[in-house]
Design an enzyme around this catalytic site. Structure first.
Site, PDB file in Angstrom:
ATOM      1  N   HIS A 174      19.090 -27.002   2.307  1.00 53.22           N
ATOM      2  CA  HIS A 174      20.417 -27.010   2.197  1.00 53.22           C
ATOM      3  C   HIS A 174      21.033 -25.655   1.566  1.00 53.22           C
ATOM      4  CE1 HIS A 174      24.252 -28.765   0.910  1.00 53.22           C
ATOM      5  NE2 HIS A 174      23.817 -30.190   1.225  1.00 53.22           N
ATOM      6  N   ARG A 217      23.440 -39.149   3.706  1.00 49.92           N
ATOM      7  CA  ARG A 217      23.601 -40.377   2.902  1.00 49.92           C
ATOM      8  C   ARG A 217      22.915 -41.453   3.623  1.00 49.92           C
ATOM      9  NH1 ARG A 217      27.667 -36.879   2.360  1.00 49.92           N
ATOM     10  NH2 ARG A 217      28.623 -36.768   0.094  1.00 49.92           N
ATOM     11  N   ASP A 224      31.965 -31.666   7.412  1.00 42.67           N
ATOM     12  CA  ASP A 224      30.552 -32.083   6.934  1.00 42.67           C
ATOM     13  C   ASP A 224      30.291 -33.206   7.817  1.00 42.67           C
ATOM     14  OD1 ASP A 224      28.846 -32.920   5.113  1.00 42.67           O
ATOM     15  OD2 ASP A 224      30.152 -33.555   3.440  1.00 42.67           O
ATOM     16  N   GLU A 258      22.214 -27.553   7.993  1.00 41.08           N
ATOM     17  CA  GLU A 258      21.218 -28.553   7.656  1.00 41.08           C
ATOM     18  C   GLU A 258      20.827 -29.159   8.892  1.00 41.08           C
ATOM     19  OE1 GLU A 258      22.605 -30.959   4.344  1.00 41.08           O
ATOM     20  OE2 GLU A 258      24.580 -29.521   4.606  1.00 41.08           O
ATOM     21  N   TYR A 284      23.139 -22.338   1.477  1.00 45.52           N
ATOM     22  CA  TYR A 284      24.478 -22.129   1.877  1.00 45.52           C
ATOM     23  C   TYR A 284      24.740 -20.385   2.136  1.00 45.52           C
ATOM     24  CZ  TYR A 284      26.468 -26.316  -0.657  1.00 45.52           C
ATOM     25  OH  TYR A 284      26.705 -27.466  -1.133  1.00 45.52           O
ATOM     26  N   HIS A 295      20.419 -37.664   0.046  1.00 42.14           N
ATOM     27  CA  HIS A 295      19.404 -36.476   0.013  1.00 42.14           C
ATOM     28  C   HIS A 295      18.159 -36.936  -0.641  1.00 42.14           C
ATOM     29  CE1 HIS A 295      22.134 -33.800   1.703  1.00 42.14           C
ATOM     30  NE2 HIS A 295      22.917 -33.504   0.826  1.00 42.14           N
TER      31      HIS A 295
END
Length: 353
Positions: free
Chosen positions: A179, A80, A252, A314, A181, A105
């Site tokens: 990104h 962000r 996060d 990330e 997962y 992003h």
């Protein structure tokens, strides 16, 4: 080593292709030219069974409708940016905003939504996919034309290596990431709460309720964020630490990496399968996200994808660095070449079979 190419879908008059790279040990990676998305990573477990250990879809329509950046490259700047604004060389820039008042992003139509030019080179011990995209001057508010090059390499050491490069004609900001997962069980309908996580870091970046940095760098010592010895993800998500609760009961957060020789920057391990990922990077930090926002709104393999279905690593420069004093430099200038590398090494612990 071999690679297969197949049709995946159509998007705005262009063909979306999927390449599947297969190494000599049977490990597979499937990748799209749309968003440079890794749709699957198939690795072996301690019983000799292969499964996809990344979250991804089998249809383009699902990526367009649902995907929270599954397997995609994000940028030009990952994470962000406060209010989507920054100052550079005395000029104020406004980026497109796609996360409330902020830019996330890269803003709307970021790298994850673009069609990339792709070349594939098959070598005896590795396959190299090279992605190219030219970001136009002013696109999404970013100054400068950015010539972007990125390589995904799958080799016979069961490593996925990402190499990022970029050049610009005007001063701009650049800080991409991938990104993906991971869920080492191979079951997208399960969670990663039983996974063990180690991050070789003594400092992390606390955030506010909008997941923006509050401008501090905190030590992990004596906190749930001390992952220098592995912790179970469930221990982290159940913590009453305010920083865990503020992002939806999980992680996060960016961890500043120590980069010690002969030590991976992060390790993810799952006991039942024996699968393990060792991550090493040249980037300053890694953002660990435990999929706190997933909520079974879509399915993979006909199974609802629950909260905590995956975990990201990330790798990138520090989040919102352009607006945070002391967070490092993500400015890219003419005559410079941005370079960053990340390696994910996939191994198996065959003990206790």
């Amino acid at each position: 080593m071999k690679v297969k190419k197949q049709y995946f879908g159509d998007l705005a008059g262009e063909t979306v292709w999927q390449w599947t790279m297969i190494n000599d040990h049977g490990m597979k990676m499937s990748v799209l030219n749309y968003g440079a998305i890794v749709t699957s990573v198939e690795t072996i477990d301690k019983f000799g069974e292969f499964a996809n250990i990344s979250l991804g879809f089998t249809k383009l329509e699902d990526y367009l409708a649902y995907s929270p950046y599954f397997g995609a490259v994000v940028g030009p700047v990952a994470g962000r940016i406060t209010k989507g604004q920054f100052n550079l060389d005395g000029n104020r820039f406004q980026l497109s905003r796609n996360d409330g008042a902020n830019s996330l992003h890269g803003g709307k139509g970021n790298f994850s939504k673009r069609m990339w030019d792709v070349t594939v080179e098959e070598q005896p011990d590795q396959i190299v996919m090279t992605f190219y995209y030219q970001w136009a001057d002013g696109e999404n508010g970013y100054p400068g034309k950015i010539d972007t090059k990125m390589m995904y390499t799958l080799n016979n050491k069961n490593e996925w290596i990402i190499n990022y490069e970029a050049e610009t004609e005007k001063p701009t900001i650049y800080n991409p990431s991938n990104h993906i997962y991971f869920n080492l069980t191979g079951d997208a309908g399960s969670t990663v709460l039983g996974h063990q996580l180690m991050v070789n870091s003594e400092r992390f970046i606390p955030v506010d309720d909008g997941t923006l940095p509050i401008g501090e760098i905190r030590p992990v010592k004596d906190s749930i964020f001390d992952l220098q010895a592995a912790r179970e993800i469930a221990e982290i998500t159940s913590s009453d630490d305010e920083q865990i609760k503020i992002v939806g009961a999980g992680l996060d957060h960016a961890f500043i990496l120590k980069h010690e020789n002969e030590h991976p920057d992060a390790v993810l391990f799952e006991t039942t399968s024996g699968r393990c990922i060792e991550m090493e990077t040249t980037s300053e930090s890694v953002v660990i996200y435990t999929a706190n926002s997933l909520s079974s709104k879509f399915e993979i393999d006909k199974k609802p994808v629950p909260k905590y279905a995956g975990i990201t690593m990330e790798t990138q420069g520090l989040v919102d660095a352009i607006n945070q004093p002391g967070f490092g430099d993500i400015v890219l200038r003419p005559g410079e070449t941005f370079k960053a590398n990340t390696t994910f090494r996939f191994t198996v612990d065959r003990r206790n079979i």
